[in-house]
Write a protein that holds these residues in place. Structure first.
Motif, mmCIF file in Angstrom:
data_model
loop_
_atom_site.group_PDB
_atom_site.id
_atom_site.type_symbol
_atom_site.label_atom_id
_atom_site.label_comp_id
_atom_site.label_asym_id
_atom_site.label_seq_id
_atom_site.Cartn_x
_atom_site.Cartn_y
_atom_site.Cartn_z
ATOM 1 N N PRO A 161 0.843 -1.197 0.000
ATOM 2 C CA PRO A 161 0.000 0.000 0.000
ATOM 3 C C PRO A 161 0.880 1.249 0.000
ATOM 4 O O PRO A 161 1.891 1.311 0.708
ATOM 5 C CB PRO A 161 -0.805 -0.138 1.300
ATOM 6 N N LEU A 162 0.518 2.247 -0.784
ATOM 7 C CA LEU A 162 1.386 3.406 -0.947
ATOM 8 C C LEU A 162 1.280 4.406 0.198
ATOM 9 O O LEU A 162 2.242 5.137 0.484
ATOM 10 C CB LEU A 162 1.052 4.097 -2.270
ATOM 11 N N ALA A 163 0.146 4.438 0.892
ATOM 12 C CA ALA A 163 -0.071 5.461 1.926
ATOM 13 C C ALA A 163 1.012 5.461 3.009
ATOM 14 O O ALA A 163 1.517 6.531 3.370
ATOM 15 C CB ALA A 163 -1.455 5.302 2.545
ATOM 16 N N PRO A 164 1.403 4.309 3.564
ATOM 17 C CA PRO A 164 2.453 4.350 4.583
ATOM 18 C C PRO A 164 3.770 4.919 4.057
ATOM 19 O O PRO A 164 4.460 5.658 4.763
ATOM 20 C CB PRO A 164 2.605 2.878 4.987
ATOM 21 N N ALA A 165 4.113 4.583 2.822
ATOM 22 C CA ALA A 165 5.346 5.105 2.243
ATOM 23 C C ALA A 165 5.266 6.619 2.060
ATOM 24 O O ALA A 165 6.239 7.343 2.340
ATOM 25 C CB ALA A 165 5.625 4.428 0.908
#
Length: 435
Positions: free
Chosen positions: A68-72
């Motif tokens: 998932p891109l949100a944590p990055a």
């Protein structure tokens, strides 16, 4: 150049705290020389597991494995705010349907160091030019527009995804004259490149990641040695069809609503240009959409939709008319798939349309069309007694209906140099739109 981004690290256009996005070469070449210095100074490195595994991440740097891109994005924003040098690893050219778009949307300042993209690498492996190709993606979105681009245009590169790859695209291209080049694991020891038919692609399971090139399979030269590991058929090399104006799906230079003289037709069985102009406008053809042209006659409506980038299926019961449609499509350098048969029976099993033009057939044809629930249905009627049943059927199916009668009078010469107006037959154009 966009403010806040530059082609090389250290360029003055990028702020000192910019995130450096580095592409890893899809063609298998060594990493860009800029990677070593920026990676050595990085306090945070973000990338897919396969990318993190092939670069020397500094021992003291934190890493984020992309899923998932949100944590990055959250960690990258924290790094920028704290002044911690951050590096994002990506495949090929990260500005081509890549992570650059998402990073910029998150407001992060960027430096971008691109490498050879997977699309460029695939065309290079095939030995094909690609300046006239359309590049589309089926990754993370509805794959139908990408599929319809392959149906419409002679040369398309598709960035695929699990569940929207060569198997699914191949299945959707059965019935279209195409050859598919599938490039798996480009730039790795597991690289495999094959040229297959849509039927062959649909019958196989393909390794991810892979890139698909869709090429017309007509009027081609074949070079069996052009691609290492290709099937015996080699690579289909289109001799023509690719546009040379950098606009693979642009509006046609010659316009549309062309005069009837631009089409072969029998006994004036052709939608007049004044009517065709409104019909095509109501169908809203564009790249990524599939249009059905039922009762196609000369094929003029479908051909003009194809000129505007749409994929087109022309349904015509008269085999002789089918040959005329094929000749007209060839004359206008577009690809129209012809289905010979009588509607509504001939509609069974056809891929789902985005819009349908009903130029022939009765209420049973219209009923079969609305049962498929396309976004828009456009039909032309010369007989007034058919208007009310058609409007009622569309409304009963949940469509909002608009209609207009078109009457045109064309200039015609008279003996002695005078001019008169010659009336064409009035036609009712109905448009049904699904909410």
């Amino acid at each position: 150049m966009v403010a806040g981004a530059s082609a090389t690290p250290g360029a003055s256009a990028a702020p000192a705290n910019a995130v450096t996005v580095v592409g890893l070469d899809a063609a298998g070449a060594p990493p860009h020389p800029a990677l070593g210095p920026v990676l050595g100074a990085a306090g945070l490195v973000v990338g897919a597991a396969r990318h993190l595994a092939v670069v020397p991440v500094p021992a003291g740097a934190d890493t984020v494995t992309l899923g998932p891109l949100a944590p990055a994005l959250h960690r990258l924003a924290e790094a920028v705010a704290a002044g911690v040098p951050a590096v994002v690893l990506a495949s090929g050219d990260p500005g081509l349907f890549g992570i650059v778009r998402r990073l910029r949307a998150a407001g992060l300042p960027l430096r971008v160091v691109p490498a050879v993209s997977s699309v460029a690498a695939a065309f290079a492996r095939a030995g094909l030019p690609w300046d006239g190709a359309a590049v589309v993606t089926a990754h993370g979105r509805d794959p139908r527009p990408a599929l319809n681009a392959c149906r419409a245009l002679p040369l398309v590169a598709v960035l695929t995804a699990p569940g929207a790859g060569a198997t699914e695209l191949g299945e959707g291209l059965i019935g279209w004259s195409r050859r598919l080049l599938v490039a798996e694991h480009l730039g790795t020891d597991a690289e495999r490149i094959r040229v297959v038919s849509p039927e062959q692609a649909a019958a196989e399971t393909w390794a991810d990641p892979h890139v698909l090139l869709s090429l017309t399979d007509t009027d081609t030269d074949t070079d069996a040695d052009a691609v290492s590991g290709a099937d015996a058929g080699g690579v289909s090399r289109p001799r023509g069809g690719m546009r040379a104006d950098n606009q693979p799906a642009a509006a046609p230079a010659g316009g549309w609503a062309l005069p009837e003289s631009r089409y072969a037709h029998r006994d004036s069985m052709i939608t007049k240009s004044e009517v065709r102009a409104l019909v095509v406008a109501r169908l809203r053809p564009r790249l990524g959409r599939l249009i059905w042209d039922i009762g196609a006659g000369s094929g003029s409506v479908g051909i003009e939709c194809a000129l505007l980038g749409a994929a087109v299926l022309a349904v015509e019961q008269d085999a002789g008319a089918g040959a005329t449609i094929r000749a007209n499509a060839r004359a206008h350098a577009v690809d129209v798939r012809i289905v010979t048969g009588r509607a509504p029976q001939a509609l069974v099993g056809l891929p789902e349309p985005d819009a349908v033009f009903v130029g022939g057939g009765g209420v049973d044809v219209l009923a079969a069309v609305v049962a498929r629930r396309p976004e828009r249905v456009v039909l032309t009627l010369a007989a007034l007694d058919r208007v009310a049943p058609a409007v009622g059927l569309l409304r009963a199916a949940g469509y909002t209906v608009e209609g207009a009668q078109l009457s045109a009078a064309r200039l015609a010469d008279l003996p002695g140099g005078s001019i008169r107006l010659a009336a064409t037959n009035p036609v009712v154009v109905l448009t049904g739109e699904r909410p």
